[in-house]
Design a protein around this motif. Structure first.
Motif, short mmCIF file in Angstrom:
data_model
loop_
_atom_site.label_atom_id
_atom_site.label_comp_id
_atom_site.label_asym_id
_atom_site.label_seq_id
_atom_site.Cartn_x
_atom_site.Cartn_y
_atom_site.Cartn_z
N ASP A 1 -9.47 -7.43 2.92
CA ASP A 1 -10.60 -6.93 3.73
C ASP A 1 -11.68 -6.31 2.85
O ASP A 1 -12.87 -6.40 3.16
CB ASP A 1 -10.11 -5.88 4.73
CG ASP A 1 -9.42 -6.51 5.92
OD1 ASP A 1 -9.12 -7.71 5.86
OD2 ASP A 1 -9.17 -5.79 6.92
N GLY B 1 0.81 -1.22 0.00
CA GLY B 1 0.00 0.00 0.00
C GLY B 1 0.84 1.26 0.00
O GLY B 1 0.55 2.23 -0.72
N ARG C 1 1.17 -14.11 7.02
CA ARG C 1 1.64 -14.20 5.64
C ARG C 1 0.50 -14.41 4.64
O ARG C 1 0.50 -13.84 3.59
CB ARG C 1 2.65 -15.34 5.50
CG ARG C 1 3.94 -15.11 6.28
CD ARG C 1 4.81 -16.36 6.18
NE ARG C 1 6.11 -16.18 6.82
CZ ARG C 1 6.35 -16.47 8.08
NH1 ARG C 1 5.38 -16.91 8.87
NH2 ARG C 1 7.56 -16.30 8.60
N ARG D 1 0.31 -9.23 -0.46
CA ARG D 1 0.34 -10.66 -0.14
C ARG D 1 -0.99 -11.39 -0.33
O ARG D 1 -1.04 -12.61 -0.19
CB ARG D 1 0.88 -10.86 1.28
CG ARG D 1 0.01 -10.31 2.39
CD ARG D 1 0.62 -10.59 3.76
NE ARG D 1 -0.06 -9.83 4.80
CZ ARG D 1 -1.20 -10.19 5.36
NH1 ARG D 1 -1.81 -11.29 4.99
NH2 ARG D 1 -1.74 -9.44 6.30
C1 LIG Z 1 7.18 -13.55 10.49
C2 LIG Z 1 7.31 -13.17 9.06
C3 LIG Z 1 8.55 -13.24 8.46
C4 LIG Z 1 8.68 -12.87 7.13
N1 LIG Z 1 9.92 -12.89 6.60
C5 LIG Z 1 10.11 -12.33 5.38
C6 LIG Z 1 11.42 -12.12 4.89
O1 LIG Z 1 12.41 -12.48 5.53
N2 LIG Z 1 11.55 -11.50 3.70
C7 LIG Z 1 10.47 -11.12 2.95
O2 LIG Z 1 10.66 -10.54 1.87
N3 LIG Z 1 9.22 -11.31 3.39
C8 LIG Z 1 9.01 -11.88 4.60
N4 LIG Z 1 7.75 -12.04 5.08
C9 LIG Z 1 6.59 -11.69 4.22
C10 LIG Z 1 6.39 -10.21 4.06
O3 LIG Z 1 6.92 -9.49 5.15
C11 LIG Z 1 4.91 -9.86 3.94
O4 LIG Z 1 4.19 -10.79 3.18
C12 LIG Z 1 4.77 -8.49 3.28
O5 LIG Z 1 5.50 -7.53 4.02
C13 LIG Z 1 3.28 -8.14 3.20
O6 LIG Z 1 3.11 -6.83 2.69
P1 LIG Z 1 1.64 -6.30 2.41
O7 LIG Z 1 1.76 -4.83 2.24
O8 LIG Z 1 1.01 -7.08 1.32
O9 LIG Z 1 0.80 -6.67 3.71
P2 LIG Z 1 0.98 -6.17 5.25
O10 LIG Z 1 2.40 -6.02 5.61
O11 LIG Z 1 0.15 -7.10 6.03
O12 LIG Z 1 0.34 -4.73 5.19
C14 LIG Z 1 -1.03 -4.52 5.23
C15 LIG Z 1 -1.26 -3.17 5.89
O13 LIG Z 1 -2.63 -2.88 5.88
C16 LIG Z 1 -3.07 -2.51 7.16
N5 LIG Z 1 -4.47 -2.93 7.23
C17 LIG Z 1 -4.95 -4.19 7.24
N6 LIG Z 1 -6.28 -4.19 7.21
C18 LIG Z 1 -6.64 -2.89 7.16
C19 LIG Z 1 -7.90 -2.26 7.09
N7 LIG Z 1 -9.03 -2.96 7.03
N8 LIG Z 1 -7.93 -0.89 7.06
C20 LIG Z 1 -6.78 -0.15 7.11
N9 LIG Z 1 -5.57 -0.73 7.19
C21 LIG Z 1 -5.49 -2.08 7.18
C22 LIG Z 1 -2.16 -3.25 8.11
O14 LIG Z 1 -2.11 -2.64 9.37
C23 LIG Z 1 -0.84 -3.19 7.35
O15 LIG Z 1 -0.15 -2.00 7.64
C24 LIG Z 1 7.56 -12.44 6.40
C25 LIG Z 1 6.31 -12.38 6.99
C26 LIG Z 1 6.18 -12.74 8.32
C27 LIG Z 1 4.84 -12.64 8.95
#
Ligand SMILES: Cc1cc2nc3c(=O)[nH]c(=O)nc-3n(C[C@H](O)[C@H](O)[C@H](O)COP(=O)(O)OP(=O)(O)OC[C@H]3O[C@@H](n4cnc5c(N)ncnc54)[C@H](O)[C@@H]3O)c2cc1C
Length: 493
Positions: A200, A29, A332, A393
């Motif tokens: 969501d 985002g 994840r 993700r």
């Molecule tokens: C323990 C762990 C270790 C990992 N290790 C690695 C690694 O070593 N290297 C790597 O590249 N990746 C790793 N990953 C995967 C990676 O970090 C995540 O998949 C990636 O950062 C997800 O990004 P995203 O923006 O899609 O989702 P998120 O990071 O989940 O971001 C979603 C955002 O939306 C917000 N949000 C959610 N719902 C709402 C709503 N309804 N209204 C407003 N805001 C909302 C949340 O608060 C969050 O800020 C790991 C993940 C985990 C959990």
């Protein structure tokens, strides 16, 4: 007790109207908002439920970004590399790992230097350095806000705002209802980007999606990370190398004790701090009960873990103390879009070419030796509803390949593309489904994203993948070509 409550209809105040509304400020985002503004969107709103950006990347204590390069070239660039360039410029030493100029080097000293850091050396022969970056999470949290601040004339940030419901009229997304301390309000937008990670918004838009990943994948676990201080990391590293059996046994014993998959503090950071990861397996990270259980089970056993470590390897952990607990739980995969295109292992095994490619990424997947694959725009485009994009993700992938796509680089890459596509759809007055994809690709390349079959991208990228036949040379890929039926199970969806 009645199990349904009919909510009375009421009037909601309109908080704002904008060109592009991004819900969720994680890797996807945040990148979407920045890319949309840079691509010319005049009014972007970035809505986030917490008070900071980054999502998993900052709040769940993730600390490394793997496989930004393949062989000798950095395939993943764009906003992903910008994070690290900016951090290094502002605070030298806030990132570490093989440098850009070392990609593909087979220098034994350098490889030894990084060998204890996961993903920094290629898994296949000949071994060479891979650009994988470790970073200081709090410094990244600061940097992400600075990036938004620089674009403050175009991006309005709404922290502490929880997007709860998409507004869909005639199969077009028109905006979002959100909740905050100010109550329930509405933001209208020309294009909405669902970057919540859990779908969501798209889950409530009536578009096809599926729940969870394959239970044999990494993504089928919840992690509540915490940090300790006072660890003798040098001692720990040497001890681990010389006592591999004892290390494994200690981790096993610890997991038995706490009742979930736990590991001794092992991720070395500067300043004698360590990260402690765990895995709560088989849990649904969008279930209130499972999230609550993972968090309370972790906190209820932290002191036990510290006591155990001190007794198991006193040389490393004697002075260890609890430093902090991740402010958000690491998740994840909860929901996966079944969009206009569903990514499957076929895309890795057969190096599928997509006319609407928006990211050409080396990944952690070993079936094609981590070679670059093409992610199409259709993988973030839901079926049946227009003007809603779904990067990050929760994008469109089957239960196995989601495990290779929910890494930070792919979340940033698809987020950046979603932002550019939204800006161009608004500028040209088209819907997101009909966006001028050539214009999107052209702006992405200008934003430092290398794409295949694009005249503005250096020829050496194509030459490199052609030299190695894209990735069609691994045993598994050969097997898949010879016996496609075996792999067809992964094509459903
Ligand atoms: C323990 C762990 C270790 C990992 N290790 C690695 C690694 O070593 N290297 C790597 O590249 N990746 C790793 N990953 C995967 C990676 O970090 C995540 O998949 C990636 O950062 C997800 O990004 P995203 O923006 O899609 O989702 P998120 O990071 O989940 O971001 C979603 C955002 O939306 C917000 N949000 C959610 N719902 C709402 C709503 N309804 N209204 C407003 N805001 C909302 C949340 O608060 C969050 O800020 C790991 C993940 C985990 C959990």
């Amino acid at each position: 007790m009645a199990n349904i409550y009919i909510e009375p209809s009421n009037e909601l105040p309109v908080y704002a109207e904008c060109d592009v509304l991004v819900v969720g400020s994680g890797a996807a985002g945040h990148s979407a908002a920045v890319a949309a503004a840079r691509a010319g969107a005049k009014k972007v709103i970035l809505m986030e439920r917490y008070g900071y950006s980054g999502g998993d990347v900052t709040g769940a204590y993730v600390l490394m970004v793997p496989k930004l390069s393949w062989k000798t070239l950095p395939f993943v660039r764009g906003i992903q590399e910008e994070w690290f360039e900016r951090m290094e410029k502002s605070v030298p030493g806030s990132t570490w790992g093989p440098r850009m100029e070392d990609i593909g080097k087979q220098d034994k000293t350098l490889m030894f230097r990084w060998s204890h850091k996961m993903d920094t050396v290629s898994p296949s022969e000949p071994k060479m350095l891979v650009r994988s970056v470790y970073y200081d999470g709090p410094q990244l949290e600061v940097e992400l806000d600075l990036m938004l601040h620089e674009l403050r004339d175009q991006i309005q940030v709404l922290y502490h705002s929880w997007g709860t419901k998409p507004i869909i009229e005639n199969n077009v997304c028109k905006g979002v209802i959100f909740e905050s301390k100010e109550g329930r309000k509405v933001v209208f937008a020309k294009v909405v980007i669902d970057a919540t990670g859990d779908g969501d918004l798209y889950r409530q838009a009536g578009v096809p999606y599926e729940h969870l990943s394959d239970d044999a994948t990494r993504s089928h676990a919840i992690t509540v990370a915490w940090r300790v201080g006072g660890v003798d990391n040098d001692y720990l590293l040497t001890w681990r190398k010389s006592h591999p059996e004892e290390w494994r046994a200690a981790n096993k014993e610890l997991s038995k004790m706490v009742g979930f998959s736990a590991s001794l503090p092992s991720w070395d950071e500067p300043f004698n701090n360590c990260l402690v990861f765990n895995k709560h397996l088989g849990m649904d990270c969008s279930s209130i009960a499972d999230l609550t259980k993972a968090e309370t089970d972790t906190r209820n056993t932290i002191r036990m873990v510290i006591d155990y470590c001190k007794q198991a390897i006193p040389g490393a952990y004697r002075n260890m103390y609890l430093l902090s607990i991740g402010p958000q739980t690491g998740v994840r995969c909860s929901n996966r879009l079944l969009g206009e295109y569903v990514m499957t292992p076929y895309d890795w095994a057969f190096a599928t070419e997509h006319d609407d490619v928006i990211a050409w990424h080396s990944t952690i997947c070993r079936i094609n030796d981590c070679a670059p694959i093409e992610i199409p725009y259709r993988a973030i485009l839901p079926k049946g509803v227009d003007n809603l994009l779904c990067p990050g993700r929760h994008l469109s992938a089957d239960p196995v390949s989601i495990d290779w796509l929910n890494l930070i680089p792919q979340c940033i890459g698809t987020g950046q593309a979603a932002g550019v596509a939204a800006a161009i759809a608004v500028e040209k007055g088209t819907g997101a489904h009909d966006v001028d994809i050539r214009a999107v690709q052209s702006v992405l390349v200008d934003q430092n994203v290398p794409l295949p079959r694009n005249d503005k991208v250096e020829k050496c990228y194509t030459e490199l993948v052609e030299e190695f036949q894209h990735g069609l040379y691994t045993d598994l890929a050969k097997k898949a070509r010879e016996n496609p039926d075996e792999f067809n199970q992964y094509r459903q969806g």
